[in-house]
Design an enzyme around this catalytic site. Structure first.
Site, short mmCIF file in Angstrom:
data_model
loop_
_atom_site.label_atom_id
_atom_site.label_comp_id
_atom_site.label_asym_id
_atom_site.label_seq_id
_atom_site.Cartn_x
_atom_site.Cartn_y
_atom_site.Cartn_z
CG LEU A 33 38.46 46.79 38.47
CD1 LEU A 33 37.31 47.57 37.84
CD2 LEU A 33 39.29 46.11 37.39
CD GLU A 35 45.72 55.30 42.08
OE1 GLU A 35 46.61 55.98 41.54
OE2 GLU A 35 45.57 55.19 43.31
N GLY A 36 45.88 51.17 38.06
CA GLY A 36 46.41 50.67 36.78
C GLY A 36 45.26 50.41 35.83
CG HIS A 37 42.62 47.12 36.62
ND1 HIS A 37 42.91 46.80 37.93
CD2 HIS A 37 42.89 46.01 35.90
CE1 HIS A 37 43.33 45.55 37.98
NE2 HIS A 37 43.34 45.05 36.77
CD GLN A 61 44.05 34.94 32.27
OE1 GLN A 61 43.21 35.13 31.39
NE2 GLN A 61 44.77 35.93 32.77
CE LYS A 150 51.69 44.37 37.05
NZ LYS A 150 50.85 43.19 36.85
CE LYS A 185 48.85 52.96 42.05
NZ LYS A 185 48.33 53.11 43.41
CB SER A 187 44.99 42.19 41.53
OG SER A 187 44.45 42.97 40.50
P1 AMP Z 1 44.43 42.02 35.07
O1 AMP Z 1 43.18 42.36 35.80
O2 AMP Z 1 45.63 41.81 35.93
O3 AMP Z 1 44.22 40.90 34.05
O4 AMP Z 1 44.77 43.31 34.20
C1 AMP Z 1 43.86 43.84 33.29
C2 AMP Z 1 44.56 44.86 32.43
O5 AMP Z 1 45.05 45.92 33.27
C3 AMP Z 1 45.77 44.30 31.67
O6 AMP Z 1 45.79 44.84 30.36
C4 AMP Z 1 46.93 44.79 32.49
O7 AMP Z 1 48.12 44.95 31.75
C5 AMP Z 1 46.41 46.14 32.96
N1 AMP Z 1 47.14 46.58 34.15
C6 AMP Z 1 47.27 45.91 35.33
N2 AMP Z 1 48.07 46.59 36.18
C7 AMP Z 1 48.47 47.71 35.53
C8 AMP Z 1 49.32 48.80 35.85
N3 AMP Z 1 49.93 48.88 37.03
N4 AMP Z 1 49.48 49.78 34.93
C9 AMP Z 1 48.87 49.71 33.73
N5 AMP Z 1 48.06 48.69 33.34
C10 AMP Z 1 47.87 47.71 34.22
#
Ligand code: AMP
Length: 280
Positions: A33, A35-37, A61, A150, A185, A187
């Site tokens: 996780l 700052e986006g999360h 996926q 994103k 941002k 991972s």
């Molecule tokens: P992930 O862990 O990559 O599957 O992302 C989980 C959720 O976090 C998804 O809805 C992504 O769109 C969101 N997310 C990831 N990175 C960002 C970011 N930089 N800004 C906003 N939301 C994000």
């Protein structure tokens, strides 16, 4: 905060929350996780009584040549972030809890929305996303679920799935959180070495260049696409997967820039595939 790994247990917890008349939110993530999360978690925390964050690197996926095994995982750091952000439960099931050997039912998302952008270079990706989310929504039955803009294509496909399957969950989209140089941002940014990290700012810079052209009155999608692509091509470490300009409602390519428009791109920086977009 508690970390729950069993479906039965998280189902019971969710049921009790609903029985108490409390609103329940879910933020689905693959962990690692940042700052986006956290922006999704903060919004969900403010708007609901209880909050479950799922941390599940969903094998379904990932394509056979993708980074499932090496995808970054850090449950300890994730737990700290969630605890500090006021999360009530982390749901962290093992892959075989979600997909036992007998598993054989899938959610096939809207073809028109998956035959383009990331759906082309990642066949089966959105089927995996929709299948796992349908399971989460059925197990947890959250009132609301929060997703990042994103992953604009994912957000649109999930909204469509919820509508088509009459799932009783409100989907909220949240703005893209960026690094100082504009890189969204992610991972996957952890995979970038120093030079690649510098080069990666080309995604946002190129979108902004296209936007500037549109603001100056350019109506031709092709012209704007050419500007964006040629700017990316100037960066030696970058290799374009796609750059597209679409109608955000229908996901069809457009000749003229008018109405609700999505500019989306995916670019390899070295071996790392990064995405970004803007809705205008
Ligand atoms: P992930 O862990 O990559 O599957 O992302 C989980 C959720 O976090 C998804 O809805 C992504 O769109 C969101 N997310 C990831 N990175 C960002 C970011 N930089 N800004 C906003 N939301 C994000």
């Amino acid at each position: 905060m508690e970390i729950i790994t069993s479906i039965e247990q998280i189902r019971e917890i969710s049921e009790n929350i609903r029985k108490n008349g409390q609103s329940l939110a879910m933020v689905p993530t693959m962990g690692c996780l940042h700052e986006g999360h956290k922006s999704l978690i903060d919004k969900a925390r403010k708007e609901n009584d209880k909050l479950i964050v799922s941390i599940f690197v969903n094998p379904m996926q990932f394509g056979p040549d993708e980074d499932y095994d090496n995808y970054p995982r850090d449950l300890e750091a994730d737990s700290k972030l969630c605890q500090n952000a006021g999360v009530d439960y982390i749901f962290h099931p093992k892959a075989d809890e979600m997909y036992p050997n007998s598993f054989s039912t899938y959610v096939e998302p809207c073809k028109q929305m998956t035959d383009i952008l990331c759906g082309i270079s990642r066949p089966g990706h959105f089927r995996g996303v929709c299948t796992v989310l349908a399971k989460f929504f059925s197990i947890i039955r959250p009132n609301r679920a929060y997703f990042g803009q994103k992953d604009a294509q994912q957000l649109a496909i999930v909204k469509r799935m919820v509508k088509d399957l009459n799932l009783n969950v409100e989907i909220t989209g949240c703005p893209i959180i960026r690094e100082e140089d504009g890189l969204a941002k992610s991972s996957r940014n952890l995979y970038l070495n120093e030079d690649e990290r510098k080069a990666a700012s080309i995604l946002r810079k190129s979108i902004l260049l296209g936007l500037k052209e549109i603001d100056a009155g350019q109506k031709s999608s092709q012209k704007v696409l050419d500007t964006i692509k040629s700017n990316i091509e100037k960066e030696k470490l970058a290799k374009i997967d796609y750059v597209e300009i679409l109608d955000f409602d229908t996901f069809e390519r457009v000749d003229d820039i008018q109405g609700n428009i999505l500019i989306a791109l995916a670019v390899y920086i070295g071996k790392t595939r990064l995405i970004d977009n803007i809705v205008i």
